[in-house]
Write a protein that holds these residues in place. Sequence first.
Motif, short mmCIF file in Angstrom:
data_model
loop_
_atom_site.label_atom_id
_atom_site.label_comp_id
_atom_site.label_asym_id
_atom_site.label_seq_id
_atom_site.Cartn_x
_atom_site.Cartn_y
_atom_site.Cartn_z
N MET A 94 -18.03 28.47 25.97
CA MET A 94 -17.01 29.47 25.61
C MET A 94 -17.00 30.63 26.60
N LEU A 95 -18.08 30.77 27.36
CA LEU A 95 -18.18 31.90 28.28
C LEU A 95 -17.09 31.84 29.36
N PRO A 96 -16.98 30.73 30.13
CA PRO A 96 -15.92 30.71 31.13
C PRO A 96 -14.53 30.70 30.50
N MET A 97 -14.41 30.14 29.29
CA MET A 97 -13.10 30.12 28.66
C MET A 97 -12.62 31.55 28.39
N LEU A 98 -13.50 32.37 27.83
CA LEU A 98 -13.09 33.73 27.47
C LEU A 98 -12.99 34.63 28.69
N THR A 99 -13.95 34.50 29.63
CA THR A 99 -13.99 35.47 30.72
C THR A 99 -13.05 35.11 31.86
N ILE A 100 -12.95 33.82 32.20
CA ILE A 100 -12.15 33.44 33.36
C ILE A 100 -10.89 32.69 32.95
N GLY A 101 -10.93 32.11 31.76
CA GLY A 101 -9.77 31.31 31.33
C GLY A 101 -9.90 29.86 31.74
N ILE A 102 -11.13 29.42 32.07
CA ILE A 102 -11.38 28.02 32.41
C ILE A 102 -12.30 27.47 31.32
N PRO A 103 -11.86 26.47 30.58
CA PRO A 103 -12.70 25.96 29.50
C PRO A 103 -13.92 25.21 30.02
N GLY A 104 -15.04 25.33 29.33
CA GLY A 104 -16.26 24.65 29.74
C GLY A 104 -16.43 23.28 29.12
N SER A 105 -15.54 22.88 28.22
CA SER A 105 -15.67 21.57 27.56
C SER A 105 -14.31 21.19 26.99
N PRO A 106 -14.13 19.89 26.64
CA PRO A 106 -12.85 19.50 26.05
C PRO A 106 -12.49 20.33 24.82
N THR A 107 -13.50 20.62 23.98
CA THR A 107 -13.20 21.39 22.77
C THR A 107 -12.69 22.78 23.12
N THR A 108 -13.35 23.44 24.08
CA THR A 108 -12.88 24.78 24.44
C THR A 108 -11.53 24.71 25.14
N ALA A 109 -11.21 23.56 25.77
CA ALA A 109 -9.88 23.41 26.36
C ALA A 109 -8.83 23.51 25.26
N ILE A 110 -9.11 22.87 24.12
CA ILE A 110 -8.14 22.91 23.03
C ILE A 110 -8.09 24.31 22.41
N LEU A 111 -9.27 24.96 22.30
CA LEU A 111 -9.29 26.34 21.82
C LEU A 111 -8.43 27.22 22.72
N LEU A 112 -8.57 26.99 24.03
CA LEU A 112 -7.81 27.78 25.00
C LEU A 112 -6.31 27.57 24.80
N GLY A 113 -5.92 26.29 24.61
CA GLY A 113 -4.51 26.00 24.35
C GLY A 113 -4.04 26.72 23.09
N GLY A 114 -4.90 26.76 22.08
CA GLY A 114 -4.57 27.45 20.84
C GLY A 114 -4.35 28.94 21.08
N MET A 115 -5.25 29.54 21.89
CA MET A 115 -5.12 30.96 22.16
C MET A 115 -3.78 31.27 22.83
N VAL A 116 -3.36 30.36 23.74
CA VAL A 116 -2.08 30.58 24.41
C VAL A 116 -0.94 30.55 23.39
N ILE A 117 -1.03 29.60 22.43
CA ILE A 117 0.01 29.53 21.39
C ILE A 117 0.10 30.85 20.63
N ILE B 231 -4.08 18.70 30.95
CA ILE B 231 -2.79 19.12 30.40
C ILE B 231 -2.85 20.58 29.95
N VAL B 232 -4.07 21.03 29.57
CA VAL B 232 -4.21 22.45 29.20
C VAL B 232 -4.23 23.32 30.46
N LEU B 233 -4.92 22.86 31.49
CA LEU B 233 -5.07 23.68 32.69
C LEU B 233 -3.87 23.59 33.62
N GLY B 234 -3.08 22.52 33.52
CA GLY B 234 -1.94 22.33 34.42
C GLY B 234 -1.04 23.55 34.54
N PRO B 235 -0.59 24.10 33.40
CA PRO B 235 0.32 25.25 33.51
C PRO B 235 -0.33 26.48 34.15
N ILE B 236 -1.67 26.52 34.23
CA ILE B 236 -2.32 27.63 34.94
C ILE B 236 -2.50 27.25 36.40
#
Lengths: 501, 165
Positions: free
Chosen positions: A319-342, A444-449
Amino acid sequence: MEILTLLLDGFATAFAPINLVLVIAGVSIGLFIGAMPGLGSVNGVAILLPMTFLVPPTSAIIFLAAIYYGAMYGGAISSIMLGIPGASTAVATTFDGRPLALGGKADKALIAAAVASFFGGTISIVLFTAFAPPLADIALDFGDPEIFALMLLAFATFVGLGGEDIPKTIFSICIGLVFSAVGLDIMSGEPRLIFFDIVGFMHGINFLVLAIGIYGIGEMLWTIEVNRGQTTMSKAVISVDRIARNLKDLLGAWKTGVMGSVLGFFVGILPAAGATPGSLMAYGVAKLTSREPEQFGHGHIAGVVAPEAANNAASTGSMLPMLTIGIPGSPTTAILLGGMVIWGLVPGPMLFVEETEFVWGLIASLYAANLFAVLINILCIPVFLWMLRMPFTILAPLIFVLSLVGGFAPTQDMHDVWLMLIFGIGGYLLRKLDYPVAPAVLAIVLGPIAEPALRQSLLISNGDMTVFLTRPIAGPITAIALVLLFLPLARLIVNRLKRSG
Amino acid sequence: MRRAELVTALLMAALSIYLMWKSAELPIGWIPDEGPGGGAFSFWLAAAMLGSCLWIVVNWVRRTSPQSQSTRRFMEPGVLKMFLLVGGGVTAMVGLVHFVGMYGAIFVFLIYYIRYLGGHSWRTTVSVAAGTPVVAFFFFDVALRIVLPKGYLEPWFLPLYDIFL
């Protein structure tokens, strides 16, 4: 000191009644999802994300993070009792957890898993609290080339360290990125990749459609195939007296716990690595450094402690890179990241500046989730054992139903439901041939970034690709990414040379 | 397994070519002062997909990947039967949504799965199959105000709308 003040404020958010209820609910659901063979944190978070539209964004993320957390605890339960990893993150726990259970020490293994998870969770959250603000500070200076270099690193990790078929991994990454480009081109505003002129593609392919398709429908089909055989559940004798004795035995394994936690945390930070490699590595190191390596695989307690401490630490780490840089550290955090964007939260360093309440509320909720997870886990072991007996032929159709409504809810378009079904079945068939599916979801989560970052960088440099190599921060990151990309090739050449020499 | 590996790689290669062609509907080259054209990103990625597929085919010819050596069948008859029963059931459920709505489709699917595939008693079957749509209705339509499709069953829901919405 400032961090402590922020953290205390965070606790005020985390302990708001609604959030506290959601943490407890999330942890319990996570424990159940983790314990169920075939379902892991990523499935739970993907399928349940659309259900969180009911509560405010902060609470929703707290709930999903609690599921993630709980699932790391829960995975151990079926690894030990059934010998089937409850989630891929708990694969390493079966190596020694199962032999312990077969030897009549199931309770010892279960308690060790719970305590090690708590230990790993605590150490990693403290590390997280210490590392997040400075990392966010550095990340504030990131421009487009740095962001793209990080994306490249995330994908290169899959290729270099994934250990899977390399062309298939590259294929999976690319197809995910192409799907992310469907819809309107953000820069020119033109529609693109509108397959067969179907209007449904105009709004793009929602990442949830792919995630639920693969992790809901595809995963269920896969689990139905794999788990056709009957499993036998070990017996666990649990009493207060035995718990106390087991806790005492665990004291000897504290060094393994520390090693697993720190290793897990740092592997978790690596983009795209996540908890599964973290726990496998921790198991390997524990065996390597043990005085009695021959006991591993036959029910050594350290073989349970190391992976369980590591997978919890890795889930926090990712969760650290997901929150600080916006790059998820695992598939689960990738989905969390997508959720945050929503929900309109833009992951990245600005989050720490603009959404302090959210960030620290989430961090504080991790402490709370960790505490509740260990309590619920130990107190409810009999309940989970009872639930593991739930027939799969009732659980599976319910998951399909959840996927169906979950695929519909975000866009309320039946087009997306059909697409989800196609992705689910297609993903299942490809997975049978060893095409990895996680890279596609991350892509697919990172593509738009990634795409705008790439295009902007090239615009700045006037089409000169070396922009990713010459800037002070982007350069080293790109270099590491390239090394990872060519690592498999280097390995191949070395092996060849060895064989011929 | 060996044949499936090759067929899939060729199918995916065809998909890649289609994606490349589709991307090329937008400019894929360099536009002065605008940077890469709108189709460039997906075009080159699709090209990379095609490259990976060719790599997979090369591995197949040289028999270096596990699948290209495997003599196992891609789908054992039992697995295929299960896949058709379950996958077909889910597909039928999605299709049914257009006619009897989400709740009707869920009800029918759960009865099919729990009773016919799972072999559970009628009591278990009906309680789960009837309970799930009710819970879903209160969660989605009532609490979240996300109106799920009702198909031809819409008139049945009108009185419920009057009470709860």
